[in-house]
Design an enzyme around this catalytic site. Sequence first.
Site, short mmCIF file in Angstrom:
data_model
loop_
_atom_site.label_atom_id
_atom_site.label_comp_id
_atom_site.label_asym_id
_atom_site.label_seq_id
_atom_site.Cartn_x
_atom_site.Cartn_y
_atom_site.Cartn_z
N PRO A 152 0.81 -1.23 0.00
CA PRO A 152 0.00 0.00 0.00
C PRO A 152 0.83 1.27 0.00
O PRO A 152 0.37 2.32 -0.44
CB PRO A 152 -0.82 -0.12 1.29
N GLU A 173 -0.17 -7.86 8.63
CA GLU A 173 0.07 -6.45 8.89
C GLU A 173 1.11 -5.85 7.96
O GLU A 173 1.12 -4.66 7.70
CB GLU A 173 0.51 -6.26 10.36
N ARG A 206 -1.61 -6.99 -21.67
CA ARG A 206 -2.28 -6.45 -22.86
C ARG A 206 -1.31 -5.78 -23.83
O ARG A 206 -1.60 -5.62 -25.01
CB ARG A 206 -3.35 -5.43 -22.45
N ASP A 215 -6.37 2.75 -26.38
CA ASP A 215 -7.09 2.74 -25.11
C ASP A 215 -7.01 4.08 -24.39
O ASP A 215 -6.14 4.91 -24.67
CB ASP A 215 -6.51 1.67 -24.18
#
Length: 247
Positions: A90, A117, A154, A169
């Site tokens: 994160p 954690e 992709r 895209d």
Amino acid sequence: MKIDVLSLFPNMFAPMQESIIGKAIDRGSLSFSVTDFRDYTTNKHNNVDDYPFGGGAGMLLMAQPMFDAIEAIKENDDKKSAGHVVLLDPAGKKFDHTDAERLASYDHLTFVCGHYEGYDERIKTLVDEELSLGDYVLTGGELGAMVMIDATVRFLPDVLGNRESATGDSFQDGLLEYPQYTRPADFRGMKVPEVLTSGNHQKIAEWRLKESLKKTYLRRPDLLEGRQFTKEERDLLDDIKTELDEG
């Protein structure tokens, strides 16, 4: 491309065998493997986590199983390498379109998925970069890894049926993609813009650029900050702002 994943929950990656990625694996364009790093624990209880030194809530992934799992990947690789190693964290850099295109340039990627954690900090000596999907915390890195892999694959040659599919895209040129339509031209009174059926490719290209600019201006104005506009783009954007003010 070869992709390895380190995870405590290999079954979560079953979707990787489906759709476009599954077809790329079947064709041999992509090699995909998931390693359960719990298999590399050396303690009798097969624990992969332990309490943090200094106290605190939660459990941390231990360094030993991860180090040994990475070493096993290296041993099974022709170049004795784990390739470019990405840690799902994160606190990592927020993953975006340019990262997907950049990662697609590597021959071998290894994604490390955590749980609990966090990680023993020494694990980070194994990785080349840390990436995150966004400013929120998931229960583990598996979902984030699947998203990044899907976005990256992709860009590989022959993965998409049409090479222009990836290059056209949203975000490819820093703008959101223009609206698109298919048959019938008139569906329940909702008609396709006439310019798209005109056959005038120059006008179609201009319409698409203007619609891309308009969508980006309305939905993601942050993408326009610092953009080096061409004269055509600047003129079209001025027209868009005038039309919106008058509307």
